[in-house]
Design a protein around this motif. Structure first.
Motif, PDB file in Angstrom:
ATOM      1  N   ASP A 131      50.484 -47.238 -40.956  1.00 29.58           N
ATOM      2  CA  ASP A 131      50.188 -48.615 -41.376  1.00 29.58           C
ATOM      3  C   ASP A 131      48.893 -49.140 -40.778  1.00 29.58           C
ATOM      4  OD1 ASP A 131      52.563 -48.538 -42.754  1.00 29.58           O
ATOM      5  OD2 ASP A 131      53.725 -49.503 -41.159  1.00 29.58           O
ATOM      6  N   ILE A 132      48.560 -48.731 -39.558  1.00 30.42           N
ATOM      7  CA  ILE A 132      47.345 -49.185 -38.893  1.00 30.42           C
ATOM      8  C   ILE A 132      46.659 -47.986 -38.252  1.00 30.42           C
ATOM      9  CG2 ILE A 132      48.146 -51.537 -38.408  1.00 30.42           C
ATOM     10  CD1 ILE A 132      48.916 -50.600 -35.619  1.00 30.42           C
ATOM     11  N   PRO A 133      45.343 -48.073 -38.042  1.00 34.08           N
ATOM     12  CA  PRO A 133      44.639 -46.963 -37.371  1.00 34.08           C
ATOM     13  C   PRO A 133      45.117 -46.806 -35.930  1.00 34.08           C
ATOM     14  CG  PRO A 133      43.091 -48.412 -38.507  1.00 34.08           C
ATOM     15  CD  PRO A 133      44.406 -49.115 -38.504  1.00 34.08           C
ATOM     16  N   VAL A 134      45.233 -45.572 -35.493  1.00 37.45           N
ATOM     17  CA  VAL A 134      45.653 -45.251 -34.129  1.00 37.45           C
ATOM     18  C   VAL A 134      44.544 -44.441 -33.466  1.00 37.45           C
ATOM     19  CG1 VAL A 134      47.345 -44.068 -32.684  1.00 37.45           C
ATOM     20  CG2 VAL A 134      48.085 -45.263 -34.758  1.00 37.45           C
ATOM     21  N   LEU A 135      44.172 -44.839 -32.255  1.00 38.38           N
ATOM     22  CA  LEU A 135      43.128 -44.144 -31.502  1.00 38.38           C
ATOM     23  C   LEU A 135      43.652 -43.784 -30.116  1.00 38.38           C
ATOM     24  CD1 LEU A 135      40.120 -43.249 -31.137  1.00 38.38           C
ATOM     25  CD2 LEU A 135      39.699 -45.544 -30.220  1.00 38.38           C
ATOM     26  N   LEU A 136      43.468 -42.528 -29.732  1.00 39.73           N
ATOM     27  CA  LEU A 136      43.764 -42.078 -28.378  1.00 39.73           C
ATOM     28  C   LEU A 136      42.446 -42.003 -27.616  1.00 39.73           C
ATOM     29  CD1 LEU A 136      46.229 -39.131 -29.154  1.00 39.73           C
ATOM     30  CD2 LEU A 136      46.779 -41.521 -28.771  1.00 39.73           C
ATOM     31  N   ALA A 137      42.348 -42.712 -26.493  1.00 40.41           N
ATOM     32  CA  ALA A 137      41.109 -42.756 -25.702  1.00 40.41           C
ATOM     33  C   ALA A 137      41.448 -42.374 -24.262  1.00 40.41           C
ATOM     34  CB  ALA A 137      40.493 -44.150 -25.756  1.00 40.41           C
ATOM     35  N   ILE A 138      40.935 -41.225 -23.810  1.00 37.22           N
ATOM     36  CA  ILE A 138      41.286 -40.676 -22.505  1.00 37.22           C
ATOM     37  C   ILE A 138      40.024 -40.547 -21.650  1.00 37.22           C
ATOM     38  CG2 ILE A 138      42.524 -38.864 -21.294  1.00 37.22           C
ATOM     39  CD1 ILE A 138      44.171 -40.182 -23.513  1.00 37.22           C
ATOM     40  N   ASP A 139      39.948 -41.302 -20.569  1.00 42.43           N
ATOM     41  CA  ASP A 139      38.853 -41.132 -19.612  1.00 42.43           C
ATOM     42  C   ASP A 139      39.278 -40.116 -18.555  1.00 42.43           C
ATOM     43  OD1 ASP A 139      36.398 -41.452 -18.497  1.00 42.43           O
ATOM     44  OD2 ASP A 139      36.651 -43.558 -17.926  1.00 42.43           O
ATOM     45  N   GLN A 140      38.285 -39.527 -17.888  1.00 39.73           N
ATOM     46  CA  GLN A 140      38.522 -38.436 -16.928  1.00 39.73           C
ATOM     47  C   GLN A 140      39.286 -37.299 -17.603  1.00 39.73           C
ATOM     48  OE1 GLN A 140      40.449 -40.255 -13.507  1.00 39.73           O
ATOM     49  NE2 GLN A 140      38.648 -41.480 -12.994  1.00 39.73           N
ATOM     50  N   LYS A 163      29.324 -42.823 -19.810  1.00 41.48           N
ATOM     51  CA  LYS A 163      30.389 -42.329 -20.691  1.00 41.48           C
ATOM     52  C   LYS A 163      31.633 -43.209 -20.618  1.00 41.48           C
ATOM     53  CE  LYS A 163      30.304 -38.356 -18.579  1.00 41.48           C
ATOM     54  NZ  LYS A 163      29.113 -38.519 -17.722  1.00 41.48           N
ATOM     55  N   SER A 164      32.053 -43.548 -19.405  1.00 42.10           N
ATOM     56  CA  SER A 164      33.274 -44.339 -19.238  1.00 42.10           C
ATOM     57  C   SER A 164      33.101 -45.749 -19.797  1.00 42.10           C
ATOM     58  CB  SER A 164      33.656 -44.415 -17.758  1.00 42.10           C
ATOM     59  OG  SER A 164      33.992 -43.138 -17.264  1.00 42.10           O
ATOM     60  N   ILE A 165      31.928 -46.327 -19.607  1.00 41.29           N
ATOM     61  CA  ILE A 165      31.673 -47.671 -20.144  1.00 41.29           C
ATOM     62  C   ILE A 165      31.665 -47.624 -21.666  1.00 41.29           C
ATOM     63  CG2 ILE A 165      29.946 -49.507 -20.321  1.00 41.29           C
ATOM     64  CD1 ILE A 165      29.201 -48.983 -17.440  1.00 41.29           C
ATOM     65  N   ALA A 166      31.053 -46.598 -22.243  1.00 44.39           N
ATOM     66  CA  ALA A 166      31.034 -46.468 -23.704  1.00 44.39           C
ATOM     67  C   ALA A 166      32.448 -46.322 -24.254  1.00 44.39           C
ATOM     68  CB  ALA A 166      30.172 -45.268 -24.109  1.00 44.39           C
ATOM     69  N   LEU A 167      33.292 -45.553 -23.567  1.00 47.52           N
ATOM     70  CA  LEU A 167      34.675 -45.371 -24.012  1.00 47.52           C
ATOM     71  C   LEU A 167      35.427 -46.694 -23.941  1.00 47.52           C
ATOM     72  CD1 LEU A 167      36.866 -43.347 -24.901  1.00 47.52           C
ATOM     73  CD2 LEU A 167      37.461 -43.094 -22.486  1.00 47.52           C
ATOM     74  N   ALA A 168      35.237 -47.449 -22.852  1.00 46.23           N
ATOM     75  CA  ALA A 168      35.917 -48.741 -22.717  1.00 46.23           C
ATOM     76  C   ALA A 168      35.475 -49.716 -23.796  1.00 46.23           C
ATOM     77  CB  ALA A 168      35.644 -49.329 -21.332  1.00 46.23           C
ATOM     78  N   LEU A 184      39.371 -51.731 -15.795  1.00 44.17           N
ATOM     79  CA  LEU A 184      37.981 -51.507 -16.181  1.00 44.17           C
ATOM     80  C   LEU A 184      37.433 -50.280 -15.459  1.00 44.17           C
ATOM     81  CD1 LEU A 184      36.612 -55.179 -15.958  1.00 44.17           C
ATOM     82  CD2 LEU A 184      37.701 -54.045 -17.898  1.00 44.17           C
ATOM     83  N   PRO A 185      36.500 -49.557 -16.084  1.00 42.05           N
ATOM     84  CA  PRO A 185      35.878 -48.418 -15.392  1.00 42.05           C
ATOM     85  C   PRO A 185      35.181 -48.879 -14.122  1.00 42.05           C
ATOM     86  CG  PRO A 185      35.311 -48.425 -17.740  1.00 42.05           C
ATOM     87  CD  PRO A 185      35.983 -49.731 -17.461  1.00 42.05           C
ATOM     88  N   MET A 186      35.210 -48.056 -13.088  1.00 47.02           N
ATOM     89  CA  MET A 186      34.600 -48.430 -11.819  1.00 47.02           C
ATOM     90  C   MET A 186      33.099 -48.636 -11.959  1.00 47.02           C
ATOM     91  SD  MET A 186      36.842 -49.027  -9.682  1.00 47.02           S
ATOM     92  CE  MET A 186      35.628 -49.356  -8.399  1.00 47.02           C
TER      93      MET A 186
END
Length: 460
Positions: free
Chosen positions: A318-327, A189-194, A128-130
């Motif tokens: 076949d399924i949606p793929v999402l890349l989510a990068i914090d920092q 920002k980090s909480i929204a991404l999580a 989890l984000p700090m």
């Protein structure tokens, strides 16, 4: 003569599964300790009353300092029985009745959504984000504010996968497949991404989530690969693969590898090169799960598998793929690694020179990707036009609005972070204007509220 090593899928059974993240475990331990202290405090008060202390001193011991850890935990437990306290600004409900992020609408904005730590750890096993952990620890409740800025980002990616009809799409903003969340420090920002990752996984998406992008550029071993000219970091690569397996194992076992080329090998973590072998072939019919287990099992193949995985994810339809990068901003500056330049000097190695970062940093593609800047990593201000990032990708994530701040202060009142006798509209507005809507500063200032305003003590 080149030799190719073949991977046996059964070897992954020897690899232990990584433990749950330490931050969430620490939060649970702190909560148990606080409750234990509360029970001890209550027992002492009962002993006083039993010994004949019929004055009001015993009860005053519990009420005099609502911010001592044990007493506050006890009082919050008692407050749970009184639902009349769950009131926000203008008498509105403080908590939303919606239990799914997917079902949240604009009517739920400026209310809090309750979560369970078990549920969050199951959906976000990478950690989890700090900022989220700190909010939970200080408020003593795992609940987050529903913000319109987050719903806009969620709806953007929802429209990509499930486009609305032409008749209802006239007023909808243009969708963006690549987004960089920028904004002031501690604006969420980090909480929204999580929460975006949480929603996407609830929807059945395959999400590659990196909660600490800075870890890709710090620590462990690093070697220059003569075949690619890039720097390999096998320790980080193995951690990346293990994190990706934590929440996606079942899905990855169903997805077949679409690239049949052998995986190039590099130096293993602290063990050098594999003698006489420079590549590793995957058996026909291997899945993405088998591919990842190859990198986890063989340190020499870890970096090559991480790079190959990026190419494989781009081919999944076949399924949606999402890349989510914090920092994400850590990937546009120098790493902590250095290369000897002369006898007395070293050249800092840029993050783009690392094979893992080089494979995942670019947003110049057609896949869905979100990167969040973190101002707690001491990267410094980056230029507006970043390499490998579309010019329109940046989205400015705002601080708390006035209405959001009102709800936040009522929530802090509910969680006894603000004294009831000190709470007033005038006082919470002082907190908002003094912090300029900064979430961390509002949480820090809240306990200083008194009936006469903010009672801040400064050292002489």
């Amino acid at each position: 003569m080149k030799r190719i090593l073949f991977f046996s899928p059964w070897l992954h059974r020897l690899i232990p599964v990584a433990a749950t993240n330490s931050a969430s475990r620490s939060f649970a331990q702190n909560t148990k300790a606080a409750i234990s202290r509360a029970n001890k405090a209550v027992s002492e008060i009962k002993v006083k009353a039993k010994d004949g202390d019929t004055s009001s001193d015993a009860s005053e011991d519990l009420q005099s300092d609502p911010f001592s850890k044990g007493e506050r935990a006890y009082l919050l437990a008692q407050d749970e029985k009184n639902k009349s306290l769950d009131v926000g600004p203008n008498g509105r409900p403080l908590f939303t009745s919606t239990h799914s992020i997917s079902q949240l609408t604009s009517k739920d904005t400026s209310t809090y959504m309750k979560f369970s730590m078990e549920g969050l750890n199951a959906v976000l096993p990478e950690g989890l984000p700090m900022g989220m952990v700190k909010e939970f620890e200080e408020t003593r409740r795992s609940a987050l504010l529903v913000r319109q800025s987050f719903l806009d980002i969620r709806d953007n990616f929802r429209r990509i996968v499930d486009p609305p009809s032409l008749s209802s799409d006239r007023k909808a903003p243009k969708v963006r497949k690549q987004i960089v969340l920028d904004g002031p420090v501690s604006c969420g920002k980090s909480i929204a991404l999580a929460m975006l990752v949480h929603w996407a996984r609830d929807e059945g998406w395959l999400v590659f989530y990196v909660p600490k992008g800075r870890d890709w550029t710090h620590g462990g071993f690093f070697y220059k690969n003569p075949q690619t000219g890039l720097w390999d970091t096998p320790v980080q690569a193995a951690n990346i693969l293990q994190d990706f397996l934590k929440c996606n194992e079942a899905r990855l076992q169903q997805l077949k590898c679409q690239i049949c080329h052998p995986i190039p090998l590099g130096e293993g973590a602290g063990v050098g090169w594999m003698k006489g072998v420079d590549s590793m072939a995957m058996p026909e019919g291997s899945t993405l799960y088998d591919l990842i287990q190859t990198g986890v099992t063989y340190s020499h193949a870890a970096v090559g598998v991480v790079v190959r995985l990026r190419k494989e994810l781009a081919l999944v339809k076949d399924i949606p793929v999402l890349l989510a990068i914090d920092q994400y901003n850590s990937w546009f500056t120098f790493s902590e690694y250095e290369e000897p330049a002369t006898v007395r000097s070293c050249r800092p190695i840029h993050a783009r020179e690392l094979a893992t970062v080089n494979a995942y940093r670019s947003m110049m593609h057609n896949e869905m990707m979100v990167g969040a800047f973190s101002h707690s990593t001491a990267v410094g201000k980056l230029r507006k036009d970043l390499p490998d990032v579309p010019a329109e990708a940046r989205v400015n994530f705002p601080r708390y609005t006035f209405d959001e701040a009102a709800t936040v202060c009522h929530f802090y009142l509910r969680q006894r972070l603000i004294r009831r006798e000190a709470f007033s509209e005038e006082n919470w507005k002082k907190v908002y204007y003094l912090s300029n809507g900064n979430g961390a500063e509002m949480r820090w200032l809240a306990p200083f509220l008194s009936s006469s305003g903010l009672a801040l003590e400064h050292p002489m």
